[in-house]
Design an enzyme around this catalytic site. Structure first.
Site, PDB file in Angstrom:
ATOM      1  CB  SER A  74      -1.401   5.360   1.491  1.00 22.00           C
ATOM      2  OG  SER A  74      -1.380   4.958   2.567  1.00 22.00           O
ATOM      3  CB  SER A  99      -2.178   1.319   1.948  1.00 24.70           C
ATOM      4  OG  SER A  99      -2.740   2.521   1.807  1.00 24.70           O
ATOM      5  CE  LYS A 104      -5.366   2.023  -1.247  1.00 27.12           C
ATOM      6  NZ  LYS A 104      -4.415   3.099  -0.389  1.00 27.12           N
TER       7      LYS A 104
END
Lengths: 526, 463
Positions: A197, A173, A78
């Site tokens: 997330s 997210s 990420k």
């Protein structure tokens, strides 16, 4: 070996036996990334360095000296983890073009074990959001939008509407990471989890999403959202692989003073057959108003599954659950206001051209660099931290946090081993529908089932369970005791085996998988 | 006119003497090339985390113990937020809620009426000692309208020592700070050199009439030496008294001391209405310290800090050293103060005493009156003295053996200052300063003088 393979049980063996080389694996992943570009899962693809890593891995395999199970395995990270020499943006204008000089501890660990870093995945700006729709590089598309399963079930509303506008979100997210794993462009990915997330997009994208216990995995190098709740998250195709990643990442880091000192022993998951000694708790407060009847049904079915297998299934109560969102808002925004104070344009990142004064440069830089969501949270957070508000908001929220954490302590103390809850309120929403409400509203809605585990620092995992009426993934969440990941993952693995969640059928992947390794095709589907 | 009672409190920042910074591994060094001692954490690169430096904690514990404080076995770290170019993270990590040490005291001495002979001991309460980060340095280049930022100092460990408003004037403030400086230097927890910014003092000053509540206080900053501290405090007290007697009011403001003009001026209101939005530092667990009683049985000695262990190893503090000097050498208390006040002077004195038969009570006169005044005149430190302890000892031995008079000895000393490498004996011979001991010789000389002055002698005998 096919791109759809599982890490530990299939690809790793294939690499060891030379049935596939790290370079081939890497090249195929890179090619698939290119052909699935429309998913917008990756912000940066580190093609050159990945191929180099793959070559080095290949050399080691040739000498018969692979570093371990992760050697040569393509993974994605990420874009809020620092990666030396590779851009780290947090999907924000503030860090566009920012090249960090150091690797996050978890990234370094993966590289030290020979993993091949394919690239950095897309997210909501600074990990604020539950859709992966609010980053400056655009939204991430859920690969299931293009799956045979979804297309078969979707009824076009009008013939003018084409496939393009019908796509569904990944959740957030860590949507980019979830999409990357889901679309087979990598075998595992790192996400982060502050309010859900990692688990939320895992549920929407039909992959395993693990949130480890706070303090188990180092946060050094993870650009923080809420320091007291953030954890690095693990996204994989199956629970076994999550255990592998956990084993390679967990453990004390002197650079992170919030990691526990105890030694961590990596474990292999036993194949649980007898669940009669297990006590599964079903928290009644998780039957929230917005929960879709479909998911309610899947949840109930899962509880039945455990009961029929001989486990003890009991209803439990976590009475302070309903306060967790409000509590989270206060504590999260307060920490955000503090953590974002460093972005002033002076040392790194975006700097505005405004030169009238230092203060005006700060203001312009921060207005230009942050999106509305980030700025909104900073303003709220500063408000809660004002001297006259501190007691009523921040301290109060800390107290409520303690109550929420104690709810779990009480339940686990009463003999319950694992909690079983839904992960999301519904299956993935179409993007056009999702953006009808603002980020804050969506986050407040979507975090409700996942947030409390972050409050209490507990480990939790999403296991893909079934497809919805619309042909989209639905996952269920297991929450375990602090630092009892082995028990949590063992139960999750048992459940995974029972439900036999279907493999996504993607056109692009089929194309890539056919050809060279025809004879392996039968082994690639579990 | 009703009398005024001035009230003075102090906030002192002492830079911790350590190899690396409070929360990161970069080096601590004075006057290094700009931005050459900056770690990723110091530069506030996103994702970096603080790691507490053990040595800094030990320094604070030592200092707390030396100042008679209670050491908090559990203390906490907080973030203090404000935006400034020399504060990369936008916040300073400090200890606002629960500092490492509280409720101590510091005794210091003053001369009454400037006479060295009468010394009085005073005490000031220490409110607390807290660990915190130092900021970087920013230099404003107005000609090019730019600010230059050097982060070498950013993150260096500081001990903030808060002295309660128990002082009443510049002299007391100066004496208290001087004593604190000596203590820190003795402990080694800070080099405490004000000129190098290792010791910074801010004064809080107010005045009130007896029986009335404390007046509004001002904070005085930008004080660069102990001498200026006394001046700044006294000026501010005077200013406030005049202001109030003229019917004016005192603003709760921050003022800077202008050393050239010898006065305080209002500073740009940087701190006035600031809300620092204090928040616990989430990346640092509470700091737990142990003592012999609470130390867990199987704890690794390396992993913990034992307050009692540190206490046992504290060196003699200045007050104890002074007592010992008085007891051992029979010198006056005020002498011991001067000896400790000058870096290296006590050692010099003791060295001379060892090498001479002259009694310490007499030696001290030569040290404090002759040696010290010469050093002061020429702005030299004891280390830079051209007269070594051995040379002085040799000279005093000649005096003690009555081979020269004390007047002659002073003349020899003047020669020795020149540092030409001659020994006292050589100078005495050169200048024919030997004392005549022989009675007969003396009589002959006297006779010769009398013989040569017959008329004067007759005049004298006749009256």
């Amino acid at each position: 070996a096919a791109l759809k393979d599982r890490l530990r049980s299939q690809v790793s063996a294939a690499l060891k036996e030379g049935r596939v080389t790290p370079t081939e694996l890497c090249q195929r992943c890179l090619a698939l990334i290119k052909s699935t570009k429309f998913l917008n899962a990756y912000i940066t693809v580190a093609e050159e360095t990945a191929l180099k890593q793959a070559e080095e891995s290949e050399e080691r395999y040739k000498r018969g000296q692979p570093l371990g199970i992760l050697d040569g395995i393509p993974i994605a990270v990420k874009d809020n983890f620092n990666t030396a020499g590779i851009e780290t943006t947090c999907a924000s204008n503030m860090l566009k073009g920012y090249i960090s000089p150091y690797n996050a501890t978890v990234v370094q660990k993966l590289l030290d074990q020979g993993a091949v870093l394919l690239g950095k995945t897309n997210l909501d700006e600074f990990a604020m959001g539950s859709g992966s729709t609010d980053g400056v590089f655009g939204p991430v598309r859920n690969p299931w939008s293009y799956s045979k399963q979804y297309k078969e079930k979707s009824v076009p509303k009008s013939h003018s509407e084409d496939e393009e506008s019908n796509w569904v979100i990944t959740g957030g997210s860590s949507g980019g990471s979830a999409a990357a794993v889901s679309s087979f462009t990598c075998f595992a990915a790192l996400g982060s989890d502050t309010g859900g997330s990692t688990r939320n997009p895992a549920a929407h994208c039909g992959v395993v999403g693990l949130k480890p216990t706070y303090g188990l995995i180092s946060r050094h190098g993870l650009i923080p959202l809420v320091n007291s709740m953030d954890v690095p998250g693990i996204l994989t195709r199956c629970v076994d692989d999550a255990a592998v990643l956990l084993g390679s990442l967990a453990g004390h880091d002197p650079k992170d003073s919030t990691t526990i000192q105890d030694d961590f022993k990596p474990f292999e998951l036993p194949n649980l057959t007898d669940v009669s000694k297990l006590s599964i708790g079903i928290p009644k407060e998780y039957h929230v108003p917005g929960l879709s009847s479909e998911i309610l049904a899947i949840w109930s079915k899962a509880a039945e599954l455990f009961k029929n297998a001989g486990a003890k299934v009991v209803e439990v109560s976590l009475p302070h659950t309903r306060y967790s969102i409000v509590c989270y808002h206060v504590l999260c925004t307060a920490e955000v206001a503090s953590n974002m104070a460093r972005f002033d344009g002076l040392e790194y990142g975006h700097r505005s051209d405004m030169k009238d004064s230092t203060e005006s440069m700060y203001a312009a830089t921060r207005r230009e660099g942050f999106n509305d969501v980030v700025r909104g949270r900073i303003l709220s957070g500063n408000y809660f931290l004002l001297k006259q508000n501190y007691e009523n908001y921040f301290v109060k929220a800390q107290k409520v946090r303690r109550l929420i954490a104690n709810d779990f302590v009480k339940v686990f103390r009463s003999g319950v081993d694992i909690l079983l809850t839904p992960t999301t309120l519904s299956d993935a929403a179409p993007y056009m529908e999702f953006i009808q409400e603002d980020n804050r509203t969506r986050s407040a809605q979507d975090d409700i089932l996942t947030q409390a585990a972050n409050m209490a620092g507990l480990p939790a995992i999403n296991v893909p369970t079934a497809l919805s009426e619309r042909g989209l993934p639905v996952g269920l969440q297991f929450i375990g005791r602090s630092f009892q990941e082995k028990q949590l993952l063992t139960v999750a693995k048992w459940f995974e085996k029972q439900v036999q969640f279907p493999v996504i059928q993607l056109e692009e992947v089929k194309r890539h998988d056919s050809g060279v390794f025809q004879h392996q095709k039968s082994a690639s589907f579990s | 006119l009703a009398p005024w009672i001035p009230v003075v409190g102090l906030e002192i920042h002492a830079q911790i003497s350590s190899n690396s910074k409070l929360f990161s591994g970069s080096q601590v060094q004075f006057a290094a090339p700009p931005n050459s001692l900056v770690s990723f954490f110091d530069a506030s690169l996103p994702g970096t985390l603080p790691v507490l430096n053990r040595r800094c904690v030990e320094a604070a514990v030592m200092t707390g113990l030396a100042l008679n404080c209670s050491i908090n076995k559990k203390s906490l770290f907080d973030r203090k937020h404000y935006f400034y170019a020399d504060l990369p993270a936008g916040y300073q990590i400090t200890q606002q809620r629960v500092p490492i040490a509280v409720n101590g005291s510091l005794s210091y001495s003053l001369c009454i009426d400037n006479k060295m002979s009468q010394m009085v001991t005073k005490t000031v309460r220490i409110k607390q000692i807290q660990l915190e980060q130092d900021s970087g340095k920013s230099l404003h280049d107005d000609t090019r309208s730019q600010t230059l930022v050097d982060l070498n100092r950013a993150g260096v460990g500081l001990m903030e020592v808060v002295m309660e408003p128990d002082m009443c004037c510049g002299e007391e403030a100066a004496a208290a700070v001087r004593e604190l400086q000596l203590i820190l230097q003795t402990l080694g927890s800070s080099q405490a050199v004000m000129a190098e910014g290792q010791l910074r003092v801010d004064a809080n000053v107010s005045v009130h009439h007896p029986g009335e509540p404390y007046g509004v206080r001002t904070e005085v900053k930008n004080i660069n030496s102990i001498r200026f501290l006394a001046k700044a405090v006294d000026y501010e007290i005077q200013r406030q008294i005049e202001e109030l007697e003229n019917g004016g009011t005192i603003l709760n403001e921050t003022r800077a001391f202008d050393s050239k003009l010898g006065c305080t001026v209002p500073m740009r209101d940087k701190e006035g209405k600031q809300d620092y939005r204090f928040m616990p530092e989430p990346n640092l667990p509470p700091l737990i310290l142990y003592d012999a009683k609470s130390l867990p049985a199987n704890m690794n000695h390396q992993q913990v800090i034992n307050i009692d262990w540190i206490h046992e190893r504290l060196p003699d503090l200045p007050s104890v050293k002074r007592e010992k000097l008085v007891e051992q050498y029979g010198i006056l208390p005020e002498h011991s103060f001067t000896l400790l006040n000058e870096d290296g002077l006590a050692e010099f004195f003791e060295s001379v005493v060892k090498q001479t038969q002259m009694k310490p009570k007499k030696v001290i006169g030569w040290i404090l009156n002759d040696l010290l005044s010469y050093l002061k005149q020429h702005s030299l430190t004891v280390k830079e003295s051209p007269v070594s302890s051995s040379l002085l000892a040799d000279l005093l031995n000649l005096l003690e053996k009555k081979e020269i008079s004390s007047t002659a000895a002073k003349r020899v000393l003047v020669e020795l200052w020149k540092g030409e490498g001659k020994t006292p004996l050589e100078i005495v011979k050169e200048q024919k300063l030997e004392l005549l001991q022989d009675q007969k010789e003396l009589e002959q000389i006297c006779q010769a003088v009398i013989d040569g002055q017959e008329n004067e002698v007759i005049m004298m005998v006749l009256g």
